[in-house]
Design an enzyme around this catalytic site. Structure first.
Site, PDB file in Angstrom:
ATOM      1  N   TYR A  61       0.843  -1.197   0.000  1.00 54.55           N
ATOM      2  CA  TYR A  61       0.000   0.000   0.000  1.00 54.55           C
ATOM      3  C   TYR A  61       0.879   1.247   0.000  1.00 54.55           C
ATOM      4  O   TYR A  61       1.647   1.477   0.929  1.00 54.55           O
ATOM      5  CB  TYR A  61      -0.965   0.011   1.192  1.00 54.55           C
ATOM      6  CG  TYR A  61      -2.010  -1.101   1.142  1.00 54.55           C
ATOM      7  CD1 TYR A  61      -2.207  -1.844  -0.021  1.00 54.55           C
ATOM      8  CD2 TYR A  61      -2.789  -1.402   2.254  1.00 54.55           C
ATOM      9  CE1 TYR A  61      -3.153  -2.857  -0.075  1.00 54.55           C
ATOM     10  CE2 TYR A  61      -3.745  -2.419   2.205  1.00 54.55           C
ATOM     11  CZ  TYR A  61      -3.913  -3.145   1.043  1.00 54.55           C
ATOM     12  OH  TYR A  61      -4.841  -4.150   0.993  1.00 54.55           O
ATOM     13  N   GLN A 185      -8.967 -13.574   2.786  1.00 54.81           N
ATOM     14  CA  GLN A 185      -9.393 -12.201   2.450  1.00 54.81           C
ATOM     15  C   GLN A 185      -9.731 -12.102   0.965  1.00 54.81           C
ATOM     16  O   GLN A 185      -8.879 -11.804   0.145  1.00 54.81           O
ATOM     17  CB  GLN A 185      -8.308 -11.187   2.834  1.00 54.81           C
ATOM     18  CG  GLN A 185      -8.780  -9.759   2.626  1.00 54.81           C
ATOM     19  CD  GLN A 185      -7.837  -8.657   3.102  1.00 54.81           C
ATOM     20  OE1 GLN A 185      -7.764  -7.591   2.476  1.00 54.81           O
ATOM     21  NE2 GLN A 185      -7.138  -8.872   4.191  1.00 54.81           N
ATOM     22  N   GLY A 268     -13.032   0.982   3.937  1.00 55.94           N
ATOM     23  CA  GLY A 268     -11.868   1.577   3.267  1.00 55.94           C
ATOM     24  C   GLY A 268     -11.819   3.090   3.331  1.00 55.94           C
ATOM     25  O   GLY A 268     -10.845   3.707   2.911  1.00 55.94           O
ATOM     26  N   SER A 269     -12.878   3.694   3.856  1.00 51.55           N
ATOM     27  CA  SER A 269     -12.953   5.164   3.871  1.00 51.55           C
ATOM     28  C   SER A 269     -11.834   5.781   4.701  1.00 51.55           C
ATOM     29  O   SER A 269     -11.445   5.258   5.738  1.00 51.55           O
ATOM     30  CB  SER A 269     -14.309   5.597   4.434  1.00 51.55           C
ATOM     31  OG  SER A 269     -14.329   7.012   4.562  1.00 51.55           O
TER      32      SER A 269
END
Ligand code: NAP
Length: 304
Positions: A61, A185, A268-269
């Protein structure tokens, strides 16, 4: 409203036999970016204050946000350096195995080095849940298992899971491990219904894997429909949202939570108000008819 409100039937999830438990909703850091440590700390604290105590990140990420590999983990590391006591308040999940330019590497040497690098970036002594981000077709599961055993023996990782794995890939890895995998996941949402049909959720039930549902709002598409299918799904969810008095996003999380595998939507916000709003998902239940109406909209054809 805290996720732990009494009377709410959505219970905490247990990760393996380590005694780790987590809230039924997680917060994800794919989009966690920038140089503003104060703002980043506010996001982490907002999740914790909302009752969300499973935080999911990954070493990869960063590049999707125009930042370097490791940037999201490094930003979390800066938050934890500023407020070390936060670390005790959540289950820390990260992932590795995506290597820039390769793209997948789950060789034992790579896994060991990836975990060491993640620990260093985040400034933590151990990772609670380490997940293989995507399957590496060139890695023998027996070697991956050896790497996991060594990492657990070294006290660097408590529990292990997989992401984006087929049920057969997960089973092959489990066959070589002396302890159970604890999580899987997949992408799962009212817009991505494959896990209902490809065996991932059935396997989670069978193996007692905690399922972490990534992109629960389809990466935000559900809130800004651009095609007929997405509009139909949003409309079906909208009816439930109105009936239950919750937001559309909460209705989407609720649809995910309703499956008997009790999947954990990873919110995810990166907007505090929207993170808080996720708690609404635990204030109501879907009826069977409502749940199947959303599924029917997602399929685009009636159920047989
Ligand atoms: P998502 O919840 O489907 O999408 C979040 C996006 O929707 C954000 O950009 C958010 O914008 C936007 N959004 C628009 N309206 C919203 C509303 N009303 N409420 C909430 N969000 C709204 O999740 P995601 O970020 O795609 O993925 C969630 C997590 O899943 C990631 O952080 C990561 O941990 C995990 N993940 C894993 C994989 C994997 O391969 N394992 C892949 C992708 C993601 P704002 O930020 O502006 O609110």
């Amino acid at each position: 409203m805290a996720l732990t409100d009494p009377g709410v039937s959505h219970s905490r999830r247990t990760l393996g036999k380590s005694g780790l438990t987590t809230s039924p909703i997680a917060w994800g850091m794919w989009r966690f970016r920038g140089q503003d440590v104060k703002a980043a700390r506010t996001l982490v604290e907002t999740a914790l204050e909302t009752g969300i105590d499973l935080l999911d990140t990954a070493d990869i990420y960063g590049p999707d946000n125009g930042e370097p590999f490791g940037a999201a983990e490094a930003l979390l590391g800066k938050v934890l350096a500023e407020a070390p006591s936060l670390r005790r308040r959540f289950v820390l999940a990260t992932k590795g195995g995506i290597e820039m330019g390769t793209p997948y590497n789950s060789s034992p040497a790579y896994i060991a080095s990836a975990v060491d690098a993640s620990l260093k970036r985040m400034g933590v002594e151990k990772i609670d849940l380490w997940q293989i981000h995507r399957p590496d077709h060139l890695a023998h599961p027996a070697r991956i298992a050896e790497a996991f055993v060594a990492l657990r023996a070294a006290g660097k990782v408590v529990e292990f899971g997989v992401s984006n794995h087929t049920p057969a890939q997960t089973a092959a890895l489990q066959a070589y491990l002396p302890f159970p995998l604890v999580s899987t996941q997949p992408e799962f949402s009212p817009l991505c219904i494959e896990p209902l049909y490809d065996g991932v959720l059935d396997q989670a039930l069978q193996m007692d894997l905690v399922t972490l549902a990534w992109s629960p709002l389809g990466g935000g598409r559900l809130l800004a429909p651009k095609d007929d299918r997405t509009r139909a799904v949003a409309e079906a969810l909208g009816k439930v949202a109105e009936r239950a008095g919750v937001s559309l996003s909460a209705a989407a999380y609720g649809w995910i939570l309703a499956h008997p595998a009790k999947p954990i939507p990873i919110v995810g916000s990166q907007t505090p108000e929207r993170i808080r709003e996720a708690a609404q998902a635990l204030t109501f239940e879907f009826t069977r008819a409502e749940w199947y109406a959303v599924l029917t909209a997602a399929r685009g054809v009636p159920l047989p």
